[in-house]
Structure formats: structure tokens, C-alpha cells
Write a protein that holds these residues in place. Structure first.
Motif, mmCIF file in Angstrom:
data_model
loop_
_atom_site.group_PDB
_atom_site.id
_atom_site.type_symbol
_atom_site.label_atom_id
_atom_site.label_comp_id
_atom_site.label_asym_id
_atom_site.label_seq_id
_atom_site.Cartn_x
_atom_site.Cartn_y
_atom_site.Cartn_z
ATOM 1 N N SER A 1 0.843 -1.194 0.000
ATOM 2 C CA SER A 1 0.000 0.000 0.000
ATOM 3 C C SER A 1 0.879 1.244 0.000
ATOM 4 C CB SER A 1 -0.923 0.008 1.217
ATOM 5 O OG SER A 1 -1.822 -1.080 1.165
ATOM 6 N N LEU A 2 0.609 2.126 -0.942
ATOM 7 C CA LEU A 2 1.308 3.401 -1.019
ATOM 8 C C LEU A 2 0.311 4.493 -0.662
ATOM 9 C CD1 LEU A 2 3.647 5.250 -1.748
ATOM 10 C CD2 LEU A 2 2.981 5.040 -4.151
ATOM 11 N N ILE A 3 0.508 5.122 0.509
ATOM 12 C CA ILE A 3 -0.397 6.159 1.005
ATOM 13 C C ILE A 3 0.217 7.522 0.694
ATOM 14 C CG2 ILE A 3 -1.564 7.091 3.023
ATOM 15 C CD1 ILE A 3 -1.353 4.341 4.312
ATOM 16 N N LEU A 4 -0.478 8.297 -0.153
ATOM 17 C CA LEU A 4 -0.017 9.620 -0.539
ATOM 18 C C LEU A 4 -0.776 10.681 0.255
ATOM 19 C CD1 LEU A 4 0.057 9.121 -4.413
ATOM 20 C CD2 LEU A 4 1.945 8.870 -2.809
ATOM 21 N N LYS A 5 -0.089 11.741 0.636
ATOM 22 C CA LYS A 5 -0.691 12.798 1.434
ATOM 23 C C LYS A 5 -0.395 14.165 0.813
ATOM 24 C CE LYS A 5 -0.106 10.099 5.680
ATOM 25 N NZ LYS A 5 0.480 10.048 7.047
ATOM 26 N N ASP A 6 -1.477 14.996 0.833
ATOM 27 C CA ASP A 6 -1.364 16.381 0.383
ATOM 28 C C ASP A 6 -0.806 16.447 -1.045
ATOM 29 O OD1 ASP A 6 -1.477 19.084 0.324
ATOM 30 O OD2 ASP A 6 0.264 19.424 1.621
ATOM 31 N N GLY A 7 -1.664 16.068 -2.001
ATOM 32 C CA GLY A 7 -1.209 16.055 -3.385
ATOM 33 C C GLY A 7 -2.309 16.388 -4.361
ATOM 34 N N ASN A 8 -2.027 16.200 -5.633
ATOM 35 C CA ASN A 8 -2.997 16.452 -6.685
ATOM 36 C C ASN A 8 -2.896 15.360 -7.742
ATOM 37 O OD1 ASN A 8 -1.066 17.489 -8.901
ATOM 38 N ND2 ASN A 8 -0.587 18.802 -7.139
ATOM 39 N N TYR A 9 -3.969 15.265 -8.520
ATOM 40 C CA TYR A 9 -4.130 14.184 -9.495
ATOM 41 C C TYR A 9 -4.469 14.826 -10.839
ATOM 42 C CZ TYR A 9 -6.181 9.920 -11.561
ATOM 43 O OH TYR A 9 -6.476 8.849 -12.365
ATOM 44 N N TYR A 10 -3.756 14.438 -11.891
ATOM 45 C CA TYR A 10 -3.999 14.996 -13.222
ATOM 46 C C TYR A 10 -4.126 13.854 -14.214
ATOM 47 C CZ TYR A 10 -3.138 17.401 -17.655
ATOM 48 O OH TYR A 10 -3.239 17.857 -18.937
ATOM 49 N N ASP A 11 -5.176 13.914 -15.044
ATOM 50 C CA ASP A 11 -5.417 12.847 -16.017
ATOM 51 C C ASP A 11 -5.896 13.463 -17.327
ATOM 52 O OD1 ASP A 11 -5.723 10.377 -17.184
ATOM 53 O OD2 ASP A 11 -7.757 10.090 -16.410
ATOM 54 N N GLU A 12 -5.200 13.157 -18.398
ATOM 55 C CA GLU A 12 -5.619 13.609 -19.717
ATOM 56 C C GLU A 12 -6.690 12.657 -20.244
ATOM 57 O OE1 GLU A 12 -2.607 14.298 -22.570
ATOM 58 O OE2 GLU A 12 -1.326 15.445 -21.208
ATOM 59 N N ILE A 13 -7.821 13.219 -20.639
ATOM 60 C CA ILE A 13 -8.944 12.415 -21.123
ATOM 61 C C ILE A 13 -8.868 12.337 -22.644
ATOM 62 C CG2 ILE A 13 -11.454 12.246 -21.239
ATOM 63 C CD1 ILE A 13 -11.561 13.840 -18.632
ATOM 64 N N GLN A 14 -9.064 11.149 -23.136
ATOM 65 C CA GLN A 14 -9.025 10.939 -24.583
ATOM 66 C C GLN A 14 -10.421 10.538 -25.072
ATOM 67 O OE1 GLN A 14 -6.217 8.008 -25.932
ATOM 68 N NE2 GLN A 14 -5.930 9.055 -27.888
ATOM 69 N N PRO A 15 -11.230 11.505 -25.586
ATOM 70 C CA PRO A 15 -12.596 11.183 -26.027
ATOM 71 C C PRO A 15 -12.581 10.266 -27.245
ATOM 72 C CG PRO A 15 -12.276 13.559 -25.759
ATOM 73 C CD PRO A 15 -10.928 12.919 -25.721
ATOM 74 N N SER A 16 -13.641 9.526 -27.403
ATOM 75 C CA SER A 16 -13.779 8.669 -28.586
ATOM 76 C C SER A 16 -13.990 9.484 -29.849
ATOM 77 C CB SER A 16 -14.949 7.695 -28.393
ATOM 78 O OG SER A 16 -16.159 8.403 -28.142
ATOM 79 N N ASP A 17 -14.557 10.688 -29.712
ATOM 80 C CA ASP A 17 -14.756 11.580 -30.841
ATOM 81 C C ASP A 17 -13.433 12.308 -31.145
ATOM 82 O OD1 ASP A 17 -15.584 13.261 -32.804
ATOM 83 O OD2 ASP A 17 -17.186 14.220 -31.640
ATOM 84 N N TYR A 18 -12.881 12.047 -32.317
ATOM 85 C CA TYR A 18 -11.575 12.605 -32.654
ATOM 86 C C TYR A 18 -11.610 14.129 -32.736
ATOM 87 C CZ TYR A 18 -9.716 7.977 -33.635
ATOM 88 O OH TYR A 18 -9.275 6.685 -33.522
ATOM 89 N N SER A 19 -12.770 14.706 -33.112
ATOM 90 C CA SER A 19 -12.845 16.161 -33.221
ATOM 91 C C SER A 19 -12.694 16.842 -31.864
ATOM 92 C CB SER A 19 -14.173 16.572 -33.867
ATOM 93 O OG SER A 19 -15.272 16.122 -33.073
ATOM 94 N N LYS A 20 -13.078 16.145 -30.780
ATOM 95 C CA LYS A 20 -12.981 16.718 -29.440
ATOM 96 C C LYS A 20 -11.589 16.579 -28.835
ATOM 97 C CE LYS A 20 -17.875 16.000 -28.333
ATOM 98 N NZ LYS A 20 -18.837 15.378 -27.399
ATOM 99 N N ARG A 21 -10.768 15.752 -29.443
ATOM 100 C CA ARG A 21 -9.425 15.579 -28.889
ATOM 101 C C ARG A 21 -8.558 16.810 -29.083
ATOM 102 N NH1 ARG A 21 -7.742 9.327 -30.560
ATOM 103 N NH2 ARG A 21 -9.539 8.311 -29.575
ATOM 104 N N ARG A 22 -8.941 17.672 -30.039
ATOM 105 C CA ARG A 22 -8.157 18.882 -30.250
ATOM 106 C C ARG A 22 -8.222 19.812 -29.038
ATOM 107 N NH1 ARG A 22 -10.403 20.440 -36.297
ATOM 108 N NH2 ARG A 22 -9.792 18.475 -37.357
#
Length: 459
Positions: free
Chosen positions: A183-204
Motif C-alpha cells: 500500500s502506497l499512502i499519498l498525502k497532500d497532493g494532486n491528481y492529473y489525467d488527460e482524457i481521450q474522447p472517442s470523438d476525434y474532433s474533441k481531442r483537439r
């Protein structure tokens, strides 16, 4: 040998500690690494023992008794010379067969041990592959290094690239040796995730999700990591694992590959010149026109600029290609030199045993001192000189500064005339240095100059 084995333990203690290894694996680890120490230990042993043995003979006037009985130094050394020749032949076969097999076993065992308990293998300041994440920590603390600071995590996904990143000021590793879950317990941080939509026009728009947390827990399944076969021997890509015949085959293969790369580079650079296509669009004229300044003046401004830009782009592309190929050829040369060095080292070990014996034996007879005092000091100084010359020469040979042949044989060839000189001095009952050959001409010159007056004879 014991001293060098202790050095090996301290050198690799970080790989053995905290891995829950039993005594058999540790002893096997030391057993596999011991043969690699023989090229260091054997020449030093022969040098030291020859100085001690013949120093004891000279100190106890054994040589004086031998010579009074008609036994010369060469005859006294005869039996030991035969023994050293047998030792050198044995050392050659040992270097050609035993050391490569031990190298093969030791490297595979090291790689297998490194896979055990990856939680203990998190190195500060670099990214470490740990299960489904790549983790980097700035600092580790605690009794077992379980407390982490400035944690950066890249989560692995099916997509190529780092799309999910987590950062935390603090972290803690919680687990037990009986559990396959860490178990890795992280404290006082932030989370960033790039979303890749199925619609290619929205990926821009490059959508993303971002959140903050006070505490976040990641459970890592380490069952695959701890289920390691320490007898696995799948790694075999190093020059130290090969004998002479295998090294020769590898050198031939590397040489052929190196020559093929140079030939391909030559053809590629020639094609970049486009010489073959010059005559395609060339319309020769019957008359020759003199050009006063430059060819570019024959074109309008736009065409001239286009020609210059194309020329600059062509030259820059060629230079970039040359730099890349230069780096590739340099790495190929370095790899080839390493294999040639490994080939010559097998012969050098046998020759070094003979040469260092003929350095140590007459030196012991000259200094007339046995035991572990002065002989130990002299032997270590001579061996360090021999060893450091070899190390510097081999490092220079790897990058092609000198030939691999001369690099491996240099230290032995330097000791060879010293052995001949000392053997001559010992067999002719002379000291270590003939100072009279230096001082006598100086004294005679001073007498002729009148600086030193000859002594008066008293009747």
C-alpha cells in the motif's frame, strides 16, 4: 582472496540487504563472484610470495650456502619456474572456462535478486518501475525507508505516454513480508489525467481532469515480482561470459556489422549529394558564358533565396545525419573494443603470472628481507603500478584512443624489462641499483676540473 571477497560483499551489500535471501543464495552469490577476482588476486599472490620466499632465503644466508655448494640462483629457481609455468597454463584455462561460466551465473543471479522486493529497490531521484506505476521520490527516511517526500507517479495505461500524473508532498509504504500487496499512502497532493474522447474532433481541445486530495491510497500487487526464479539463466549478452572461440566469433560479427554500417553511411552520403541526377535536367550549350560574380546572380531574387534555403536545409540535414551515425559508430567501436579486450585478457593473465614471478623472485634475493613487512609494501607498490597502468590503458582502449591489444598487454610489457633487469642483477650478485655507474663518471669529471683533488699517498 579473503580481502577481495570482503570488498565484493561491501560492493553489493545494497543488492543483498532487505531481500529476505537465505544463506544458500548469499553463499552462491559469493561463489559465483569469486572467480572474477582471480585475475586480481593471482598475480599479486605470485609477486608477494616470490618476494617473501626468496627474501627469506637471502636474509637467512641460504643463497650463500647454495652458492658455496655450487648451486646458482637459476638452478635454485628452476623448480619454482616449472611450477609457475604450470600455474600460468592453469590460469589460462581457468580464465577461458571457469570465469565465463561464473560470470554467466553471477549476472543472472544478480538480475533475479534485483526483482525481489521491489519496494526496497526504490532509488531516490530517479523513476523506478514498480508494478503498474513509475515512481520517483526525492528523499526516503525511516528505519526501512518507508517514508517518502516529494513523490511523483506516472500511472501505466494501455495508451503510449504519460497521461496520468500524481504528485504528493509526502508518502508512506505500508506492507508486510507475508503479503503480496504493498500500500502506497499519498498525502497532500494532486491528481492529473488527460482524457481521450472517442470523438476525434474533441481531442483537439485536449480535455483533462484534475483534483486535489489530502490522502490517497494505491494498492500494488507484487505477487508477480516476488515469484522470481533465482535459477533463471536467460541473460547472456556480455563479453565476460564468453570463452576465446565465442569471443572470436562475436568479434567477427561485430566487425562485419561495423563495416556494413560504414558502407551504408558512405552510400547514403553520396546519394544526398544527388550527383547521379545532375545530368538528368542538364541542357548543355555550345557556348560558354562567363560568370563574373556568383551563379545566384543568374536567377531572380525569389529563385536565389529558394536555392540558398534548399542548400542550407540539405547541409543541415547531412550534418544531423552524420552526428547521429557518428554516435552509432562510436558505440559500435566501444562494444567491439570491449570484446577484444576480453579476448586478450585471457592470455594476459597467464603471461602476468610468469613475468611477475621473475620480478618478485630476484627482487626478494636482492633486498634480502622476508616476512610480511617490507616484501608486502614492495609487492603492493609494484602491483598497484601494474594494475593502474592496466586500468587506464583499458579505459583508453574502450573509446579507441589506443589499440585494445596494447591496452591489455601494456602493463605486462612494462614489467617484462624490469623482470629481466632484476634477474640479471640477482644472478650477478649486484645490488638493486648500480650507483657507481652514475657517481664514478661525475667524480672523474670533477677530478679533471680540479674541483676534487686526488688523495696523497703516504709512504
Amino acid at each position: 582472496m579473503f580481502i577481495f571477497v570482503l570488498q565484493t560483499i561491501w560492493l553489493y551489500i545494497g543488492e543483498l540487504a532487505g531481500k529476505d535471501l537465505d544463506t544458500e543464495i548469499i553463499l552462491k552469490f559469493l561463489l559465483y563472484f569469486s572467480p572474477k577476482l582471480v585475475p586480481l588476486v593471482l598475480p599479486l599472490t605470485i609477486l608477494l610470495t616470490s618476494i617473501m620466499t626468496f627474501g627469506n632465503f637471502a636474509e637467512n644466508y641460504e643463497f650463500a650456502a647454495m652458492k658455496s655448494s655450487g648451486i646458482s640462483l637459476q638452478r635454485a629457481m628452476r623448480s619454482l619456474t616449472v611450477f609457475i609455468l604450470l600455474v600460468s597454463v592453469t590460469a589460462f584455462f581457468f580464465a577461458n572456462n571457469v570465469i565465463p561460466a561464473a560470470e554467466y551465473k553471477s549476472i543472472n543471479l544478480r538480475k533475479n535478486i534485483a526483482k525481489l522486493k521491489p519496494a526496497m529497490a526504490i532509488t531516490e531521484g530517479v523513476f523506478n518501475d514498480l508494478g503498474t506505476i513509475n515512481i520517483k521520490v526525492e528523499d526516503k527516511s525511516g528505519d526501512n525507508g518507508q517514508y517518502l517526500t516529494d513523490v511523483i507517479i506516472h500511472k501505466k495505461t494501455n495508451r503510449s505516454g504519460n497521461f496520468t500524473v500524481m504528485k504528493a508532498k509526502e508518502g508512506e509504504l505500508v506492507g508486510s513480508t507475508d503479503s503480496d500487496v504493498l500500500s502506497l499512502i499519498l498525502k497532500d497532493g494532486n491528481y492529473y489525467d488527460e482524457i481521450q474522447p472517442s470523438d476525434y474532433s474533441k481531442r483537439r481541445d485536449k480535455p483533462f481532469a484534475k483534483s486535489y486530495f489530502e490522502e490517497y491510497t494505491i494498492n500494488l500487487d507484487l505477487s508477480d515480482f516476488n515469484n522470481v526464479d533465482l535459477e533463471d539463466e536467460s541473460y547472456s549478452n556480455t563479453q565476460g561470459m564468453l570463452n576465446i572461440s565465442e569471443l572470436r566469433q562475436s568479434i567477427d560479427s561485430f566487425t562485419t556489422s561495423y563495416n556494413e554500417k560504414k558502407r551504408a553511411l558512405t552510400e547514403n552520403m553520396y546519394q544526398r549529394t544527388d550527383f547521379d541526377n545532375i545530368a538528368v535536367n542538364l541542357n548543355p550549350s555550345d557556348s560558354i558564358k562567363e560568370i563574373e560574380n556568383t551563379i545566384l546572380e543568374e536567377y531572380d531574387t525569389y529563385q536565389a533565396v529558394q536555392i540558398v534555403n534548399l542548400s542550407i536545409g540539405s547541409v543541415n540535414g547531412a550534418l544531423s545525419h552524420l552526428n547521429i551515425k557518428k554516435s552509432e559508430l562510436k558505440n559500435s567501436t566501444k562494444q567491439l573494443n570491449k570484446f577484444e579486450i576480453a579476448l586478450h585478457e585471457k592470455y594476459v593473465l597467464a603471461a602476468a603470472c610468469i613475468v611477475l614471478f621473475f620480478v618478485g623472485a630476484p627482487l626478494g634475493a636482492i633486498i634480502r628481507k622476508g616476512g610480511m613487512g617490507l616484501p608486502m609494501v614492495v609487492a603492493i607498490l609494484l602491483f598497484l603500478t601494474y594494475h593502474f597502468i592496466g586500468i587506464f590503458a583499458k579505459n583508453s582502449a574502450e573509446d579507441g584512443s589506443i589499440s585494445p591489444f596494447w591496452a591489455t598487454w601494456l602493463s605486462t610489457l612494462i614489467m617484462l624489462p624490469l623482470g629481466i633487469y632484476l634477474t640479471y642483477r640477482a644472478t650477478t650478485d649486484q645490488g638493486l641499483f648500480a650507483f657507481d655507474t652514475i657517481t664514478e663518471p661525475i667524480r672523474k669529471g670533477l677530478k679533471k676540473a680540479g674541483i676534487i683533488k686526488p688523495k696523497r699517498k703516504i709512504d
